[in-house]
Design a protein around this motif. Structure first.
Motif, PDB file in Angstrom:
ATOM      1  N   TYR A  97     -25.714 -22.462  18.077  1.00 35.13           N
ATOM      2  CA  TYR A  97     -24.724 -22.442  19.164  1.00 35.13           C
ATOM      3  C   TYR A  97     -24.804 -21.132  19.939  1.00 35.13           C
ATOM      4  CZ  TYR A  97     -20.294 -22.951  21.613  1.00 35.13           C
ATOM      5  OH  TYR A  97     -19.327 -23.043  22.578  1.00 35.13           O
ATOM      6  N   ARG A 101     -25.475 -21.470  23.896  1.00 34.81           N
ATOM      7  CA  ARG A 101     -24.315 -21.392  24.781  1.00 34.81           C
ATOM      8  C   ARG A 101     -23.885 -19.967  25.142  1.00 34.81           C
ATOM      9  NH1 ARG A 101     -24.914 -25.990  26.412  1.00 34.81           N
ATOM     10  NH2 ARG A 101     -23.343 -27.655  26.233  1.00 34.81           N
ATOM     11  N   LEU A 102     -24.009 -19.028  24.226  1.00 29.70           N
ATOM     12  CA  LEU A 102     -23.500 -17.688  24.485  1.00 29.70           C
ATOM     13  C   LEU A 102     -24.526 -16.854  25.238  1.00 29.70           C
ATOM     14  CD1 LEU A 102     -21.769 -16.909  21.065  1.00 29.70           C
ATOM     15  CD2 LEU A 102     -20.883 -18.144  23.053  1.00 29.70           C
ATOM     16  N   GLU A 171     -16.277 -27.879  26.728  1.00 31.67           N
ATOM     17  CA  GLU A 171     -16.049 -26.499  26.299  1.00 31.67           C
ATOM     18  C   GLU A 171     -15.315 -25.704  27.367  1.00 31.67           C
ATOM     19  OE1 GLU A 171     -19.767 -24.881  24.457  1.00 31.67           O
ATOM     20  OE2 GLU A 171     -20.483 -26.902  24.920  1.00 31.67           O
ATOM     21  N   ARG A 175     -11.756 -23.659  27.080  1.00 32.36           N
ATOM     22  CA  ARG A 175     -11.591 -22.258  27.447  1.00 32.36           C
ATOM     23  C   ARG A 175     -10.433 -22.084  28.425  1.00 32.36           C
ATOM     24  NH1 ARG A 175     -16.679 -19.748  26.658  1.00 32.36           N
ATOM     25  NH2 ARG A 175     -17.445 -20.478  24.629  1.00 32.36           N
ATOM     26  N   VAL A 181     -14.093 -18.616  21.591  1.00 36.01           N
ATOM     27  CA  VAL A 181     -15.410 -19.172  21.254  1.00 36.01           C
ATOM     28  C   VAL A 181     -15.365 -19.895  19.909  1.00 36.01           C
ATOM     29  CG1 VAL A 181     -17.810 -18.613  20.758  1.00 36.01           C
ATOM     30  CG2 VAL A 181     -16.619 -17.428  22.607  1.00 36.01           C
ATOM     31  N   THR A 184     -13.243 -23.087  20.081  1.00 39.78           N
ATOM     32  CA  THR A 184     -13.965 -24.108  20.855  1.00 39.78           C
ATOM     33  C   THR A 184     -15.058 -24.750  20.013  1.00 39.78           C
ATOM     34  OG1 THR A 184     -13.553 -22.914  22.920  1.00 39.78           O
ATOM     35  CG2 THR A 184     -15.353 -24.510  22.917  1.00 39.78           C
TER      36      THR A 184
END
Length: 278
Positions: A97, A101-102, A171, A175, A181, A184
């Motif tokens: 993840y 995503r980050l 997501e 948020r 994070v 989520t």
């Protein structure tokens, strides 16, 4: 048949059947041999009797439990593989993840490292890792057989591929509602990723069930030996009884077959969902 030529289709199925028999043949021979008296296992191996038992007996299975602590081997394998799968799902899912995503410095380089590690076999680093852990005095228990396999580059990549395909709108909505994070990931991502988790869990379990080199290096006590090391030890016990050895093999393979048959639908769906491409 919908305009398709019959002969090519028959030929295709015959080839697939032949391939299936090639792969299934050793399993069938092992099963049949485990049900026959020991003196007939090799004597009938070259004839059709090697594949069809004249009489069925469970004596070899009883002998396995009498000659070795099979229950201890099985328990060790379940503990080791359960640890690898359980901790691995957490660690690899978070890593996948974070890569998918980050946004953080060095993310692309870390992804390249993960992909590069995929081509390095564990055997190449087994000896250095053995000396490192031996210097720390960490040997001869269940955890030392499991921890080196928790972080898995293949599992990280499977999670990464799946998370890339998830709609970002879910997501982003979380948020906006104030979720961080971690929340989520737990509340939104995980419930929508069951197929990926199932696929990674099954692949990890099937792969690590038969690991032999690492427990051979790290264990000396019979109480922490897993099944692969147990069957190797059993093979050296006199008298050499092939019926007993084949019975041990059947008992060792049976949990893997049960897991695959029971979770086959989730496995196929998970492999498709993770987007594995050639």
């Amino acid at each position: 048949m919908n305009g398709r030529p019959i002969l090519p289709m028959i030929a295709t199925y015959l080839v697939l059947l032949a391939v299936t028999l090639v792969f299934f043949g050793p399993v069938l021979f092992m099963l049949v041999g485990s049900l026959k008296p020991d003196e007939l296992v090799l004597a009938e191996a070259a004839s059709w009797r090697g594949w069809v038992p004249e009489s069925v007996s469970l004596e070899n299975y009883r002998s396995v439990f009498e000659r070795v602590p099979f229950g201890s081997y099985l328990a060790s394998s379940l503990v080791i593989n359960g640890t690898i799968v359980g901790l691995g799902l957490v660690v690899n899912a978070f890593a996948g993840y974070a890569l998918a995503r980050l946004q953080w410095w060095g993310r692309e380089a870390m992804l390249a490292v993960v992909l590069a590690i995929l081509v390095i076999p564990f055997e190449a680093i087994a000896i250095p890792l053995f000396y490192q852990l031996s210097a720390l005095g960490w040997r001869d228990d269940h955890l030392v057989q499991a921890i080196p396999f928790v972080a898995n580059p293949l599992a990280i990549y499977l999670f990464y591929s799946f998370f890339l395909g998830l709609p970002k709108a879910l997501e982003e909505a979380a948020r906006i509602d104030g979720a961080g994070v971690f929340r989520t990931f737990v509340a939104i991502v995980i419930p929508n990723s069951r197929a990926a988790f199932a696929s990674v869990a099954i692949v990890t379990f099937l792969f690590h069930w038969g690991i032999y080199l690492w427990p051979l290096l790290m264990t000396t006590s019979e109480s922490v030996r897993p099944l692969p090391l147990g069957i190797a030890t059993f093979y050296t016990l006199p008298p050499l009884a092939w019926g007993d050895i084949l019975a041990f093999g059947v008992l060792m393979v049976l949990p893997v077959l049960v897991v695959f048959v029971v979770f086959q639908r989730w496995f196929v769906a998970g492999v498709a969902a993770t987007g594995i491409k050639g």
